[in-house]
Motif scaffolding. Structure first.
Motif, PDB file in Angstrom:
ATOM      1  N   VAL A  86      30.647  31.691  37.069  1.00  0.00           N
ATOM      2  CA  VAL A  86      30.651  33.152  37.118  1.00  0.00           C
ATOM      3  C   VAL A  86      31.259  33.624  38.441  1.00  0.00           C
ATOM      4  CG1 VAL A  86      29.195  35.214  37.160  1.00  0.00           C
ATOM      5  CG2 VAL A  86      28.721  33.390  35.517  1.00  0.00           C
ATOM      6  N   ALA A  87      30.855  33.020  39.539  1.00  0.00           N
ATOM      7  CA  ALA A  87      31.382  33.413  40.845  1.00  0.00           C
ATOM      8  C   ALA A  87      32.881  33.114  40.950  1.00  0.00           C
ATOM      9  CB  ALA A  87      30.621  32.700  41.960  1.00  0.00           C
ATOM     10  N   GLY A  88      33.303  31.965  40.442  1.00  0.00           N
ATOM     11  CA  GLY A  88      34.721  31.600  40.501  1.00  0.00           C
ATOM     12  C   GLY A  88      35.583  32.552  39.691  1.00  0.00           C
ATOM     13  N   ILE A  89      35.117  32.916  38.523  1.00  0.00           N
ATOM     14  CA  ILE A  89      35.880  33.839  37.674  1.00  0.00           C
ATOM     15  C   ILE A  89      35.900  35.232  38.290  1.00  0.00           C
ATOM     16  CG2 ILE A  89      35.930  34.948  35.399  1.00  0.00           C
ATOM     17  CD1 ILE A  89      34.784  32.191  34.356  1.00  0.00           C
ATOM     18  N   ALA A  90      34.760  35.677  38.827  1.00  0.00           N
ATOM     19  CA  ALA A  90      34.719  36.994  39.482  1.00  0.00           C
ATOM     20  C   ALA A  90      35.682  37.036  40.663  1.00  0.00           C
ATOM     21  CB  ALA A  90      33.290  37.310  39.924  1.00  0.00           C
ATOM     22  N   ASP A  91      35.717  35.978  41.460  1.00  0.00           N
ATOM     23  CA  ASP A  91      36.648  35.920  42.601  1.00  0.00           C
ATOM     24  C   ASP A  91      38.099  35.969  42.130  1.00  0.00           C
ATOM     25  OD1 ASP A  91      34.560  35.784  44.416  1.00  0.00           O
ATOM     26  OD2 ASP A  91      34.696  33.595  44.654  1.00  0.00           O
ATOM     27  N   ALA A  92      38.404  35.246  41.067  1.00  0.00           N
ATOM     28  CA  ALA A  92      39.777  35.224  40.556  1.00  0.00           C
ATOM     29  C   ALA A  92      40.181  36.579  39.991  1.00  0.00           C
ATOM     30  CB  ALA A  92      39.934  34.132  39.499  1.00  0.00           C
TER      31      ALA A  92
ATOM     32  N   GLU B 171      39.117  39.432  41.051  1.00  0.00           N
ATOM     33  CA  GLU B 171      39.373  40.252  42.237  1.00  0.00           C
ATOM     34  C   GLU B 171      40.742  39.932  42.843  1.00  0.00           C
ATOM     35  OE1 GLU B 171      37.329  41.364  46.544  1.00  0.00           O
ATOM     36  OE2 GLU B 171      36.312  39.977  45.195  1.00  0.00           O
ATOM     37  N   GLN B 172      41.068  38.642  42.944  1.00  0.00           N
ATOM     38  CA  GLN B 172      42.387  38.242  43.463  1.00  0.00           C
ATOM     39  C   GLN B 172      43.509  38.791  42.589  1.00  0.00           C
ATOM     40  OE1 GLN B 172      42.889  34.005  44.081  1.00  0.00           O
ATOM     41  NE2 GLN B 172      40.722  33.814  44.620  1.00  0.00           N
TER      42      GLN B 172
END
Length: 107
Positions: free
Chosen positions: A57-63, A65-66
């Protein structure tokens, strides 16, 4: 496609998929999850418009945002993806068609 800012193409399989490549080729910032078989380098080598994410979840949210931050500086469709055909004539060139016809003739 031109009305969208970010594409989200997540898969629970090592299959590389097609949708995210098509979106990136069209000039859309596209988030795609990584797998053990498809590391970030795999996606970076194909298009600067692909934004690989760790499958959390955190990795997808960061991506996401990027990708949202990069929407103004993406490669245009003509330069958005490499290593793949961009027309029917490239995909089904004379050599391919000759080989396909030989296979069909054997049936």
């Amino acid at each position: 496609m031109q009305d969208y800012s970010v594409g989200l193409s997540l898969m629970a399989t090592p299959h590389p998929g097609v949708v995210h490549f098509e979106w990136a080729a069209a000039g859309l910032a596209t988030v795609v999850n990584t797998t053990p078989e498809r590391a970030p380098a795999f996606f970076h080598a194909r298009s600067p418009n692909l934004v690989p994410a760790q499958p959390t979840v955190a990795g997808i949210a960061d991506a996401i945002e990027q990708a949202a931050k990069r929407t103004g500086g993406l490669e245009p469709p003509s330069a958005a993806i490499s290593g793949y055909p961009t027309s029917w004539n490239q995909a089904f060139d004379a050599a391919f068609m000759d080989q396909a016809m030989k296979l069909i003739a054997r049936c």
